[in-house]
Enzyme design. Structure first.
Site, mmCIF file in Angstrom:
data_model
loop_
_atom_site.group_PDB
_atom_site.id
_atom_site.type_symbol
_atom_site.label_atom_id
_atom_site.label_comp_id
_atom_site.label_asym_id
_atom_site.label_seq_id
_atom_site.Cartn_x
_atom_site.Cartn_y
_atom_site.Cartn_z
ATOM 1 N N LYS A 13 34.021 20.842 33.350
ATOM 2 C CA LYS A 13 33.379 19.594 32.814
ATOM 3 C C LYS A 13 31.916 19.961 32.709
ATOM 4 O O LYS A 13 31.240 20.898 33.120
ATOM 5 C CB LYS A 13 33.465 18.488 34.024
ATOM 6 C CG LYS A 13 33.337 17.059 33.522
ATOM 7 C CD LYS A 13 34.369 16.500 32.708
ATOM 8 C CE LYS A 13 34.305 15.138 32.040
ATOM 9 N NZ LYS A 13 35.587 14.656 31.485
ATOM 10 N N LYS A 28 38.727 23.568 31.116
ATOM 11 C CA LYS A 28 38.916 22.346 29.829
ATOM 12 C C LYS A 28 38.456 21.103 30.264
ATOM 13 O O LYS A 28 38.614 20.600 31.684
ATOM 14 C CB LYS A 28 40.341 22.115 29.809
ATOM 15 C CG LYS A 28 40.513 21.380 28.542
ATOM 16 C CD LYS A 28 40.496 22.036 27.037
ATOM 17 C CE LYS A 28 40.659 21.097 26.121
ATOM 18 N NZ LYS A 28 39.138 20.568 25.681
ATOM 19 N N SER A 68 44.214 17.296 23.263
ATOM 20 C CA SER A 68 43.215 18.182 23.050
ATOM 21 C C SER A 68 43.858 19.786 22.925
ATOM 22 O O SER A 68 43.634 20.567 22.158
ATOM 23 C CB SER A 68 41.995 18.365 24.157
ATOM 24 O OG SER A 68 40.973 17.460 24.010
ATOM 25 N N ASN A 87 35.527 4.236 23.993
ATOM 26 C CA ASN A 87 36.697 5.245 23.493
ATOM 27 C C ASN A 87 37.984 4.785 23.849
ATOM 28 O O ASN A 87 38.884 4.290 23.398
ATOM 29 C CB ASN A 87 36.372 6.587 23.185
ATOM 30 C CG ASN A 87 37.588 7.207 22.672
ATOM 31 O OD1 ASN A 87 38.448 7.697 23.472
ATOM 32 N ND2 ASN A 87 37.476 7.560 21.364
ATOM 33 N N LYS A 92 44.594 17.391 36.782
ATOM 34 C CA LYS A 92 44.938 16.645 35.310
ATOM 35 C C LYS A 92 45.780 17.793 34.725
ATOM 36 O O LYS A 92 47.034 17.834 34.277
ATOM 37 C CB LYS A 92 43.888 16.174 34.648
ATOM 38 C CG LYS A 92 44.222 15.074 33.666
ATOM 39 C CD LYS A 92 43.075 14.620 32.817
ATOM 40 C CE LYS A 92 42.154 13.909 33.575
ATOM 41 N NZ LYS A 92 40.887 13.174 32.991
ATOM 42 N N THR A 126 43.542 9.192 24.395
ATOM 43 C CA THR A 126 43.541 8.861 25.686
ATOM 44 C C THR A 126 43.765 7.216 26.022
ATOM 45 O O THR A 126 44.705 6.895 26.840
ATOM 46 C CB THR A 126 42.075 8.983 26.432
ATOM 47 O OG1 THR A 126 41.658 10.367 25.932
ATOM 48 C CG2 THR A 126 41.980 8.756 27.907
HETATM 49 P P1 NAD Z 1 32.518 5.561 26.295
HETATM 50 O O1 NAD Z 1 31.167 6.031 26.612
HETATM 51 O O2 NAD Z 1 33.003 5.589 24.626
HETATM 52 O O3 NAD Z 1 32.840 4.323 26.871
HETATM 53 C C1 NAD Z 1 32.343 3.531 28.153
HETATM 54 C C2 NAD Z 1 32.330 2.213 27.942
HETATM 55 O O4 NAD Z 1 32.044 1.734 29.138
HETATM 56 C C3 NAD Z 1 31.269 1.589 27.156
HETATM 57 O O5 NAD Z 1 31.343 0.665 26.310
HETATM 58 C C4 NAD Z 1 30.018 1.079 28.130
HETATM 59 O O6 NAD Z 1 29.385 0.323 27.802
HETATM 60 C C5 NAD Z 1 31.207 0.745 29.413
HETATM 61 N N1 NAD Z 1 30.403 0.539 30.629
HETATM 62 C C6 NAD Z 1 29.688 1.275 31.203
HETATM 63 N N2 NAD Z 1 29.282 0.852 32.417
HETATM 64 C C7 NAD Z 1 30.050 -0.250 32.628
HETATM 65 C C8 NAD Z 1 29.957 -1.175 33.785
HETATM 66 N N3 NAD Z 1 29.367 -1.146 34.611
HETATM 67 N N4 NAD Z 1 30.809 -2.495 33.540
HETATM 68 C C9 NAD Z 1 31.728 -2.415 32.239
HETATM 69 N N5 NAD Z 1 31.684 -1.475 31.226
HETATM 70 C C10 NAD Z 1 30.720 -0.574 31.288
HETATM 71 O O7 NAD Z 1 33.488 6.436 27.266
HETATM 72 P P2 NAD Z 1 34.890 6.818 27.359
HETATM 73 O O8 NAD Z 1 35.124 8.162 26.623
HETATM 74 O O9 NAD Z 1 35.779 5.524 26.836
HETATM 75 O O10 NAD Z 1 35.248 7.003 28.798
HETATM 76 C C11 NAD Z 1 35.571 6.104 29.695
HETATM 77 C C12 NAD Z 1 36.042 6.578 31.042
HETATM 78 O O11 NAD Z 1 37.379 7.479 30.730
HETATM 79 C C13 NAD Z 1 35.278 7.708 31.633
HETATM 80 O O12 NAD Z 1 35.604 7.648 33.057
HETATM 81 C C14 NAD Z 1 35.593 9.031 31.135
HETATM 82 O O13 NAD Z 1 35.613 10.141 31.980
HETATM 83 C C15 NAD Z 1 37.223 8.900 30.955
HETATM 84 N N6 NAD Z 1 37.854 9.771 30.289
HETATM 85 C C16 NAD Z 1 37.618 9.610 28.802
HETATM 86 C C17 NAD Z 1 38.418 10.560 28.085
HETATM 87 C C18 NAD Z 1 38.329 10.580 26.492
HETATM 88 O O14 NAD Z 1 39.159 11.197 25.738
HETATM 89 N N7 NAD Z 1 37.066 10.055 26.070
HETATM 90 C C19 NAD Z 1 39.429 11.130 28.551
HETATM 91 C C20 NAD Z 1 39.773 10.959 29.784
HETATM 92 C C21 NAD Z 1 38.828 10.119 30.548
#
Ligand code: NAD
Length: 422
Positions: free
Chosen positions: A107, A71, A355, A222, A95, A191
């Site tokens: 992943k 997953k 999920s 997100n 996790k 999340t």
């Molecule tokens: P996303 O692409 O929606 O958002 C990432 C954001 O970070 C973007 O707005 C981007 O502009 C910003 N960003 C990128 N580089 C940056 C930097 N150097 N400084 C400041 N901002 C920066 O991605 P997401 O889904 O929000 O995921 C973010 C993190 O959370 C990742 O590590 C992801 O693996 C983790 N995560 C996501 C989920 C999920 O459900 N989406 C679940 C668990 C973990």
């Protein structure tokens, strides 16, 4: 200043090694856990709008499937590489172990900047990923979801392609789908909502009153966006956001009186970025990390907080909302400073939890209300928080160590039952 190791796979392996050693598990278990069981690399040919052909690299790792099917999300980002995908799959195993959901770790990713593609190109790339990998995916095999750079629309194209290729309507093959087609209520915000629940619980332990707390958050994607929304609902004051845009690179905005979630969300929906947001003043990144806040939440990408940033941070609590945002050196500095860090495999586990709820709803074809999903998510997260907090206090170790020990132990017990070692 020491040169930090920023290879995410090596840092994931170090965390697993430390947990194996402190549980006296011997080398066989570490050998079983240090690399994914399966790692696939594919080339995805895409016909571009101008008639040329471009070939993209895609990956999928299934780390450990002792407890259940793999997953984990599919990342669309120019930095995607085999070691990053493997590391993210390792983190997913633990996790799921910490949360008690019946999955192993998986992943995937595509090395691409999705913002440079047209909708048509993005759709062909998403379908191409499934064409290359569908034999290794399935409701009982490996179940992807969105991650950085991917979203519900991409999941819908991918499920459609999977159904066309297999001829079977397995809606639970991917999660994070739009609510109008097999998705779960509450998944999009899950999340960030979960991050807010863990932040609130940890703040109470740290003696921080959420209604008076000042909070800074890195990332307004997100996870960051819905963290802001829910932490604001708890009464906290969001004083700063750190962001990135292709035009200006990294930047940060600040308003000591508080930044309003809905106003920022509307601005981003209109302008695609927080660049030029008028109700906050620009500050430097150094100023952002050094802010006098109670809580700092990195919600962007891995390795965001290294030695330099950790030395600047004054918060009492750091909630890891992104995966792997804190390097080992930075973690050691937080330990020395007495800053509580809630580990990513707990604090961002709301996503995988909902999920799991989506997958259950897909199997039954019976869907729950938003209130039901949120209530169940909150209960699961609070129970996991309480268990780990007690474990941490009784062993006098860090929260991260407690989480890894707990996750590694759960997976190891099942591997032993299944006769995978000894
Ligand atoms: P996303 O692409 O929606 O958002 C990432 C954001 O970070 C973007 O707005 C981007 O502009 C910003 N960003 C990128 N580089 C940056 C930097 N150097 N400084 C400041 N901002 C920066 O991605 P997401 O889904 O929000 O995921 C973010 C993190 O959370 C990742 O590590 C992801 O693996 C983790 N995560 C996501 C989920 C999920 O459900 N989406 C679940 C668990 C973990």
């Amino acid at each position: 200043m020491s040169k930090e190791n920023l290879n995410p796979l090596e840092s994931a392996q170090l965390q697993v090694k430390k947990a194996c050693d402190s549980l006296n598990l011997g080398n066989d278990v570490y050998e079983l856990l240090k690399e994914p069981q399966r790692m696939i690399e594919i080339s995805i040919p895409v016909k571009m709008d101008d008639g040329t052909l471009k070939v993209f690299k895609g990956y999928r790792a299934a780390h450990n499937t002792a407890i259940g099917p793999g997953k984990g999300g599919i990342r669309f980002h120019p930095g995607v590489n085999p070691d990053e995908v493997k590391a993210l799959s390792v983190w997913m195993t633990f996790k799921c172990g910490v949360m008690g959901v019946p999955y192993g770790g998986g992943k995937g990713g595509i090395t691409v900047d999705p913002l440079t593609l047209s909708q048509g190109e993005l759709e062909r790339l998403s379908r191409g990923y499934i064409q290359g990998l569908y034999k290794y995916l399935g409701e009982k095999i490996d179940i992807p979801a969105p991650d950085v750079g991917s979203n519900g629309q991409i999941m819908a194209w991918m499920v459609d392609e999977y159904i066309k290729l297999t001829g079977e309507n397995h809606m639970g093959v991917l999660t994070g789908k739009p609510v109008s087609w097999g998705g779960s209520q509450g998944r999009n915000e899950a999340t960030g909502f979960g991050v807010s629940v863990i932040t609130r619980e940890a703040a109470a332990k740290a003696g921080i009153n959420m209604k008076k707390a000042n909070v800074a958050i890195q990332g307004f994607g997100n996870v960051g966006r819905f963290t802001v929304k829910n932490v604001e609902r708890q009464g906290a004051n969001i004083v700063a956001i750190g962001e990135w845009s292709p035009k200006v690179g990294t930047f940060a905005i600040y308003n000591e009186n508080g930044l309003d979630f809905q106003d920022m969300a509307d601005f981003v929906d209109q302008n695609k970025s927080l660049v030029g947001y008028p109700k906050g003043k620009q500050i430097t990144l150094e100023e952002f990390w050094a802010l006098d806040v109670d809580i700092m939440i990195p919600a962007a990408l891995e390795n965001a907080i290294q030695e330099k940033e950790a030395k600047l941070i004054k918060a009492k609590l750091v909630t890891e909302a992104a995966n792997g945002p804190i390097t080992a050196e930075a973690d050691a500095i937080f330990k020395e400073k007495g800053i509580i860090v809630t580990p990513d495999i707990l604090s961002n586990a709301g996503g995988v939890t909902v999920s799991y709820f989506e997958w259950i709803q897909n199997q039954y074809g019976y869907y729950w209300s938003e209130e039901e999903v949120i209530e169940k998510e909150e209960a699961v997260l609070m129970e996991a928080f309480d268990d780990l907090w007690k474990f941490k206090e009784s062993r006098n170790c860090t929260f991260r160590k407690a989480a890894y020990k707990h996750g590694v132990k759960r997976i190891t017990d099942v591997m032993k039952l299944r006769g995978w070692f000894e």
